[in-house]
Design an enzyme around this catalytic site. Structure first.
Site, PDB file in Angstrom:
ATOM      1  N   ASP A  31       0.840  -1.198   0.000  1.00 18.23           N
ATOM      2  CA  ASP A  31       0.000   0.000   0.000  1.00 18.23           C
ATOM      3  C   ASP A  31       0.876   1.249   0.000  1.00 18.23           C
ATOM      4  O   ASP A  31       2.093   1.153  -0.158  1.00 18.23           O
ATOM      5  CB  ASP A  31      -0.982  -0.037   1.182  1.00 18.23           C
ATOM      6  N   LYS A  53      -4.387   3.799  -1.415  1.00 17.97           N
ATOM      7  CA  LYS A  53      -3.739   5.075  -1.673  1.00 17.97           C
ATOM      8  C   LYS A  53      -4.272   6.085  -0.678  1.00 17.97           C
ATOM      9  O   LYS A  53      -5.461   6.101  -0.389  1.00 17.97           O
ATOM     10  CB  LYS A  53      -4.079   5.513  -3.095  1.00 17.97           C
ATOM     11  N   MET A 168      -0.831   8.023  13.812  1.00 21.99           N
ATOM     12  CA  MET A 168      -2.085   8.478  13.184  1.00 21.99           C
ATOM     13  C   MET A 168      -2.760   9.565  14.017  1.00 21.99           C
ATOM     14  O   MET A 168      -3.990   9.616  14.090  1.00 21.99           O
ATOM     15  CB  MET A 168      -3.056   7.281  13.003  1.00 21.99           C
TER      16      MET A 168
HETATM   17  N1  SAH Z   1       2.803  -0.492  10.785  1.00 20.89           N
HETATM   18  C1  SAH Z   1       3.235   0.897  10.767  1.00 20.89           C
HETATM   19  C2  SAH Z   1       2.154   1.835  11.249  1.00 20.89           C
HETATM   20  C3  SAH Z   1       0.932   1.871  10.345  1.00 20.89           C
HETATM   21  S1  SAH Z   1      -0.278   3.033  10.885  1.00 20.89           S
HETATM   22  C4  SAH Z   1       4.495   1.045  11.620  1.00 20.89           C
HETATM   23  O1  SAH Z   1       4.884   0.109  12.320  1.00 20.89           O
HETATM   24  O2  SAH Z   1       5.110   2.100  11.571  1.00 20.89           O
HETATM   25  C5  SAH Z   1       0.134   4.450   9.925  1.00 20.89           C
HETATM   26  C6  SAH Z   1       0.816   5.492  10.779  1.00 20.89           C
HETATM   27  O3  SAH Z   1       2.180   5.143  10.989  1.00 20.89           O
HETATM   28  C7  SAH Z   1       0.889   6.874  10.177  1.00 20.89           C
HETATM   29  O4  SAH Z   1      -0.315   7.586  10.337  1.00 20.89           O
HETATM   30  C8  SAH Z   1       1.992   7.484  11.004  1.00 20.89           C
HETATM   31  O5  SAH Z   1       1.539   7.827  12.294  1.00 20.89           O
HETATM   32  C9  SAH Z   1       2.938   6.315  11.134  1.00 20.89           C
HETATM   33  N2  SAH Z   1       3.995   6.332  10.112  1.00 20.89           N
HETATM   34  C10 SAH Z   1       4.180   5.449   9.122  1.00 20.89           C
HETATM   35  N3  SAH Z   1       5.307   5.743   8.436  1.00 20.89           N
HETATM   36  C11 SAH Z   1       5.841   6.837   9.019  1.00 20.89           C
HETATM   37  C12 SAH Z   1       7.005   7.618   8.786  1.00 20.89           C
HETATM   38  N4  SAH Z   1       7.873   7.354   7.814  1.00 20.89           N
HETATM   39  N5  SAH Z   1       7.227   8.685   9.607  1.00 20.89           N
HETATM   40  C13 SAH Z   1       6.389   8.978  10.604  1.00 20.89           C
HETATM   41  N6  SAH Z   1       5.274   8.277  10.869  1.00 20.89           N
HETATM   42  C14 SAH Z   1       5.006   7.219  10.091  1.00 20.89           C
END
Ligand code: SAH
Length: 250
Positions: A31, A53, A168
């Site tokens: 995704d 997306k 999030m």
């Molecule tokens: N499984 C993912 C989280 C998915 S939920 C993990 O372990 O990171 C989606 C949220 O993850 C986003 O809204 C944000 O809060 C965070 N996130 C994902 N990628 C990020 C990044 N590169 N920098 C900061 N926050 C991130």
């Protein structure tokens, strides 16, 4: 079938196992949270299935993703379900494993660097510290739409003496900080927001619990971002002054 964490963005934060599985896969289901730099490591001949997306565009419902995984696995293909960060931290990886188990499809899980770890490392924030934080908590700032009462007991988390990492949380940052203050955290508690951690678009802002929501909004911080709250954030001072110079808030 493999459920694989892609980490927060920097391809060098992939595990060796994740990289090997990406190279061996017949088909990769991913995704928008998987960074471009990581997708670039997928061999050109490997089939990719895109299932979501951001920004209100095409978004594949969760049950459709699960059906797709089952269908592909039943075709005898070597399938990698690639997810941003770690698959078991707010990634709905658990639900996908349940669906696969119900269909009798074995699946291995490869952990990834969760974005809070990427954000903390980049901002210079040790998430635990012998004097400052006895634990660390991963929280969601996004509630199921339509939920009347917030399921996250923010006031209780305010009293734990732990570092809080909010995923999030950008849309609800103002009510979240208000509830943490109501729970007894001081407005001066250090807080940071890290957007797009470990990617070329990374931005870091450090401030305090009382000010972070307004400043993040004024600074145009948007998802994907992690908010880190706790005394340990005070150790990020050097980096935050650089971030302040870059951002140049009015
Ligand atoms: N499984 C993912 C989280 C998915 S939920 C993990 O372990 O990171 C989606 C949220 O993850 C986003 O809204 C944000 O809060 C965070 N996130 C994902 N990628 C990020 C990044 N590169 N920098 C900061 N926050 C991130």
């Amino acid at each position: 079938m493999h459920l694989v964490g892609a980490g927060p963005g920097d391809p060098e934060l992939l595990t060796l196992k994740a990289l090997r599985l990406l190279r061996e896969a017949d088909v990769i289901v991913h995704d928008h949270l998987v960074a471009e730099a990581i997708l670039a490591l997928i061999p050109a001949t490997t089939r990719r299935v895109f299932v979501g997306k951001k920004g209100g565009g095409f978004c594949c419902p969760q049950h459709r993703i699960e059906e797709t995984l089952v269908e592909l696995a039943r075709q005898g293909l070597n399938v990698v379900r690639l997810k941003g960060g770690d698959p078991f931290i707010f990634g709905r990886g658990g639900e996908e494993l349940e669906a696969l188990a119900a269909a009798g499809i074995p699946c291995s899980v490869v952990p990834g660097v969760t974005s809070a770890f990427g954000a903390a490392a980049e901002a210079g924030i040790p998430l635990t510290h012998r004097r400052l934080a006895s634990g660390v908590v991963f929280l969601t700032g996004h509630e199921e739409p339509g939920k009347a009462e917030s399921a996250v007991p923010w006031e209780e988390y305010a009293r734990m003496g732990a570092t809080l990492c909010v995923y999030m949380g950008m849309k609800n940052l103002e009510p979240i900080t208000r509830r943490l203050l109501a729970g007894g955290l001081s407005a001066e508690t250090p807080a940071a927001v890290v957007q797009a951690a470990t990617t070329p678009g990374q931005r870091v802002w450090t401030s305090s619990l009382g000010r972070i929501a307004r400043e993040a909004e004024e600074g145009g911080f948007t998802a994907p971002a992690i908010v880190i709250i706790g005394e340990v954030v005070g150790l990020a001072e050097l980096l935050s002054s650089r971030a302040a110079a870059e951002l140049a808030l009015p």
